[in-house]
Design a protein around this motif. Sequence first.
Motif, PDB file in Angstrom:
ATOM      1  N   ALA A   1      27.243  -3.231   1.430  1.00 37.79           N
ATOM      2  CA  ALA A   1      28.175  -3.429   0.326  1.00 37.79           C
ATOM      3  C   ALA A   1      29.609  -3.576   0.816  1.00 37.79           C
ATOM      4  CB  ALA A   1      28.070  -2.268  -0.659  1.00 37.79           C
ATOM      5  N   ALA A   2      29.975  -2.789   1.822  1.00 38.50           N
ATOM      6  CA  ALA A   2      31.332  -2.874   2.360  1.00 38.50           C
ATOM      7  C   ALA A   2      31.574  -4.179   3.104  1.00 38.50           C
ATOM      8  CB  ALA A   2      31.589  -1.694   3.290  1.00 38.50           C
ATOM      9  N   SER A   3      30.505  -4.793   3.593  1.00 43.79           N
ATOM     10  CA  SER A   3      30.628  -5.980   4.438  1.00 43.79           C
ATOM     11  C   SER A   3      30.401  -7.295   3.703  1.00 43.79           C
ATOM     12  CB  SER A   3      29.613  -5.897   5.596  1.00 43.79           C
ATOM     13  OG  SER A   3      29.755  -4.690   6.309  1.00 43.79           O
ATOM     14  N   HIS A   4      29.818  -7.244   2.503  1.00 45.65           N
ATOM     15  CA  HIS A   4      29.424  -8.462   1.800  1.00 45.65           C
ATOM     16  C   HIS A   4      29.877  -8.389   0.343  1.00 45.65           C
ATOM     17  CE1 HIS A   4      26.832  -8.374   5.317  1.00 45.65           C
ATOM     18  NE2 HIS A   4      26.631  -9.666   5.154  1.00 45.65           N
ATOM     19  N   PRO A   5      30.693  -9.314  -0.113  1.00 47.86           N
ATOM     20  CA  PRO A   5      31.238  -9.248  -1.465  1.00 47.86           C
ATOM     21  C   PRO A   5      30.207  -9.447  -2.569  1.00 47.86           C
ATOM     22  CG  PRO A   5      31.862 -11.307  -0.407  1.00 47.86           C
ATOM     23  CD  PRO A   5      31.245 -10.448   0.656  1.00 47.86           C
ATOM     24  N   ARG A   6      28.997  -9.895  -2.238  1.00 51.68           N
ATOM     25  CA  ARG A   6      27.979 -10.058  -3.266  1.00 51.68           C
ATOM     26  C   ARG A   6      26.990  -8.889  -3.283  1.00 51.68           C
ATOM     27  NH1 ARG A   6      28.155 -15.526  -1.580  1.00 51.68           N
ATOM     28  NH2 ARG A   6      26.109 -15.433  -0.557  1.00 51.68           N
ATOM     29  N   VAL A   7      27.344  -7.785  -2.619  1.00 49.02           N
ATOM     30  CA  VAL A   7      26.471  -6.611  -2.575  1.00 49.02           C
ATOM     31  C   VAL A   7      27.211  -5.381  -3.076  1.00 49.02           C
ATOM     32  CG1 VAL A   7      25.053  -5.104  -1.114  1.00 49.02           C
ATOM     33  CG2 VAL A   7      25.206  -7.546  -0.605  1.00 49.02           C
ATOM     34  N   LEU A   8      26.563  -4.619  -3.937  1.00 48.06           N
ATOM     35  CA  LEU A   8      26.972  -3.258  -4.264  1.00 48.06           C
ATOM     36  C   LEU A   8      25.855  -2.325  -3.807  1.00 48.06           C
ATOM     37  CD1 LEU A   8      28.437  -3.703  -7.872  1.00 48.06           C
ATOM     38  CD2 LEU A   8      29.689  -3.615  -5.706  1.00 48.06           C
ATOM     39  N   ALA A   9      26.185  -1.057  -3.596  1.00 53.95           N
ATOM     40  CA  ALA A   9      25.213  -0.132  -3.022  1.00 53.95           C
ATOM     41  C   ALA A   9      24.863   0.995  -3.975  1.00 53.95           C
ATOM     42  CB  ALA A   9      25.747   0.460  -1.720  1.00 53.95           C
ATOM     43  N   ALA A  10      23.597   1.427  -3.861  1.00 56.54           N
ATOM     44  CA  ALA A  10      23.134   2.688  -4.435  1.00 56.54           C
ATOM     45  C   ALA A  10      22.620   3.537  -3.274  1.00 56.54           C
ATOM     46  CB  ALA A  10      22.020   2.452  -5.450  1.00 56.54           C
ATOM     47  N   VAL A  11      22.918   4.826  -3.294  1.00 54.62           N
ATOM     48  CA  VAL A  11      22.537   5.709  -2.181  1.00 54.62           C
ATOM     49  C   VAL A  11      21.847   6.950  -2.732  1.00 54.62           C
ATOM     50  CG1 VAL A  11      24.385   4.875  -0.678  1.00 54.62           C
ATOM     51  CG2 VAL A  11      24.823   6.825  -2.165  1.00 54.62           C
ATOM     52  N   ALA A  12      20.807   7.403  -2.018  1.00 54.60           N
ATOM     53  CA  ALA A  12      20.067   8.585  -2.497  1.00 54.60           C
ATOM     54  C   ALA A  12      18.988   8.956  -1.503  1.00 54.60           C
ATOM     55  CB  ALA A  12      19.433   8.306  -3.861  1.00 54.60           C
ATOM     56  N   ILE A  13      18.400  10.118  -1.760  1.00 56.35           N
ATOM     57  CA  ILE A  13      17.155  10.539  -1.121  1.00 56.35           C
ATOM     58  C   ILE A  13      16.039  10.282  -2.129  1.00 56.35           C
ATOM     59  CG2 ILE A  13      15.882  12.440  -0.081  1.00 56.35           C
ATOM     60  CD1 ILE A  13      18.425  11.542   1.452  1.00 56.35           C
ATOM     61  N   HIS A  14      15.107   9.431  -1.780  1.00 59.69           N
ATOM     62  CA  HIS A  14      13.991   9.082  -2.656  1.00 59.69           C
ATOM     63  C   HIS A  14      13.165  10.335  -2.966  1.00 59.69           C
ATOM     64  CE1 HIS A  14      10.213   7.165  -3.902  1.00 59.69           C
ATOM     65  NE2 HIS A  14      10.871   6.011  -4.003  1.00 59.69           N
ATOM     66  N   PRO A  15      12.612  10.427  -4.167  1.00 55.36           N
ATOM     67  CA  PRO A  15      11.827  11.630  -4.485  1.00 55.36           C
ATOM     68  C   PRO A  15      10.648  11.875  -3.555  1.00 55.36           C
ATOM     69  CG  PRO A  15      11.589   9.938  -6.196  1.00 55.36           C
ATOM     70  CD  PRO A  15      12.750   9.543  -5.338  1.00 55.36           C
ATOM     71  N   ASN A  16      10.081  10.831  -2.985  1.00 56.11           N
ATOM     72  CA  ASN A  16       8.982  11.053  -2.045  1.00 56.11           C
ATOM     73  C   ASN A  16       9.459  11.491  -0.667  1.00 56.11           C
ATOM     74  OD1 ASN A  16       6.861  10.482  -3.811  1.00 56.11           O
ATOM     75  ND2 ASN A  16       7.083   8.279  -3.485  1.00 56.11           N
ATOM     76  N   GLU A  17      10.751  11.343  -0.395  1.00 52.63           N
ATOM     77  CA  GLU A  17      11.320  11.819   0.864  1.00 52.63           C
ATOM     78  C   GLU A  17      11.857  13.242   0.742  1.00 52.63           C
ATOM     79  OE1 GLU A  17      11.100  10.214   3.572  1.00 52.63           O
ATOM     80  OE2 GLU A  17      10.524   8.229   2.862  1.00 52.63           O
ATOM     81  N   ALA A  18      12.218  13.649  -0.473  1.00 50.82           N
ATOM     82  CA  ALA A  18      12.847  14.960  -0.664  1.00 50.82           C
ATOM     83  C   ALA A  18      11.999  16.113  -0.135  1.00 50.82           C
ATOM     84  CB  ALA A  18      13.180  15.163  -2.146  1.00 50.82           C
ATOM     85  N   PRO A  19      10.677  16.163  -0.393  1.00 48.75           N
ATOM     86  CA  PRO A  19       9.901  17.289   0.138  1.00 48.75           C
ATOM     87  C   PRO A  19       9.910  17.384   1.650  1.00 48.75           C
ATOM     88  CG  PRO A  19       8.696  16.182  -1.622  1.00 48.75           C
ATOM     89  CD  PRO A  19       9.873  15.307  -1.296  1.00 48.75           C
ATOM     90  N   ALA A  20       9.914  16.235   2.329  1.00 41.79           N
ATOM     91  CA  ALA A  20       9.917  16.267   3.793  1.00 41.79           C
ATOM     92  C   ALA A  20      11.246  16.813   4.310  1.00 41.79           C
ATOM     93  CB  ALA A  20       9.660  14.872   4.346  1.00 41.79           C
ATOM     94  N   TYR A  21      12.344  16.375   3.718  1.00 43.41           N
ATOM     95  CA  TYR A  21      13.640  16.942   4.107  1.00 43.41           C
ATOM     96  C   TYR A  21      13.680  18.433   3.820  1.00 43.41           C
ATOM     97  CZ  TYR A  21      15.873  12.402   5.009  1.00 43.41           C
ATOM     98  OH  TYR A  21      16.215  11.192   5.534  1.00 43.41           O
ATOM     99  N   ALA A  22      13.113  18.854   2.680  1.00 42.88           N
ATOM    100  CA  ALA A  22      13.106  20.274   2.338  1.00 42.88           C
ATOM    101  C   ALA A  22      12.281  21.071   3.335  1.00 42.88           C
ATOM    102  CB  ALA A  22      12.567  20.459   0.919  1.00 42.88           C
ATOM    103  N   GLU A  23      11.128  20.550   3.721  1.00 43.62           N
ATOM    104  CA  GLU A  23      10.275  21.239   4.684  1.00 43.62           C
ATOM    105  C   GLU A  23      10.979  21.408   6.026  1.00 43.62           C
ATOM    106  OE1 GLU A  23       6.714  18.967   4.875  1.00 43.62           O
ATOM    107  OE2 GLU A  23       6.224  19.318   2.753  1.00 43.62           O
ATOM    108  N   ALA A  24      11.824  20.447   6.364  1.00 38.67           N
ATOM    109  CA  ALA A  24      12.569  20.525   7.616  1.00 38.67           C
ATOM    110  C   ALA A  24      13.841  21.361   7.480  1.00 38.67           C
ATOM    111  CB  ALA A  24      12.927  19.113   8.087  1.00 38.67           C
ATOM    112  N   GLY A  25      14.087  21.888   6.280  1.00 37.55           N
ATOM    113  CA  GLY A  25      15.292  22.676   6.042  1.00 37.55           C
ATOM    114  C   GLY A  25      16.559  21.842   6.017  1.00 37.55           C
ATOM    115  N   ARG A  26      16.453  20.549   5.647  1.00 34.97           N
ATOM    116  CA  ARG A  26      17.597  19.640   5.751  1.00 34.97           C
ATOM    117  C   ARG A  26      17.908  18.923   4.436  1.00 34.97           C
ATOM    118  NH1 ARG A  26      16.394  16.324  11.260  1.00 34.97           N
ATOM    119  NH2 ARG A  26      18.626  15.904  11.188  1.00 34.97           N
ATOM    120  N   LEU A  27      17.311  19.373   3.330  1.00 35.94           N
ATOM    121  CA  LEU A  27      17.553  18.670   2.076  1.00 35.94           C
ATOM    122  C   LEU A  27      19.017  18.779   1.657  1.00 35.94           C
ATOM    123  CD1 LEU A  27      16.553  17.017  -0.284  1.00 35.94           C
ATOM    124  CD2 LEU A  27      15.827  19.142  -1.410  1.00 35.94           C
TER     125      LEU A  27
END
Length: 303
Positions: free
Chosen positions: A91-117
Amino acid sequence: MTRSPVPYPAEGSDPSQYVRVREKGSRDVSYPAAPEPLAVPVYDNHAHLEIEDGVGFDLDEQLARAAEVGVIGVVQAGGDIESSRWSAWAAASHPRVLAAVAIHPNEAPAYAEAGRLAEAIGVIDELAAQPRVRAIGETGLDFFRTDEDGFPAQFESFEAHIALAKKHGLAMQIHDRDAHDAVLETLERVGAPERTVFHCFSGDEDMAGIAAERGYFLSFAGNVTFKNAQNLRDALRVTPRERILVETDAPFLTPVPHRGRPNAPYLIPVTVRFIAEELGLDLDELCAQIAANTVEAYGSFED
């Protein structure tokens, strides 16, 4: 089942070099021919252009092919630390792009298990402060791919992302799979952000009515064209025109007649034409409405 999060990139690494590759399997991975261009331009409300599928196009090629058929902007969505950083870079590099950022719900448990959510959500918080990051997403709940032991982490992550969207005054893109009631209840209990988008809406007519009553946007992807998706067409018909968005979810959910082949923003006209025919609307008027809805949700691509 949950999977361990991929390693955090090294400090100072170049996010533009991140890429994921989709498994080919037995699919036809050739890209379809470009459809007839739209006379009134629209935007792709949700795509994953960091994923290489088939022969693959780089970001500049994806955007150029899209512009040739009247798709003049893309909201690029993240689902983990790496893809969110790539989205913010794009998004910062291309004027025709905007960004959405997040941790996907299917990734959240893995981050939580690693103590990094909490750490991961902190990175999303930092990225959300960038001016061309306009949404928190995709976040939400997925009771299809994650076992019940991962549900608490999904709820924790979802509620944290809702708070981030409110903190930064951003839209929120929701991933909802087999979790309709829980998503609606969470939004009602915690309080939804002012601009809430159901990415790749997967509910039925009743859910669409509830979402519309609450002022949420419903984003329809190529699966609205699938023969077995009558629920989506029923939902589409009861969605107020000013709440309709359109997306590819590229490289997934390629619309009929190209189902199974790689998807990309330049195929948005196929879905838009289907929606116009399904609703009995003038194509140009629908395109103008979708474009206006997209800008209402995310702000101008020119800012």
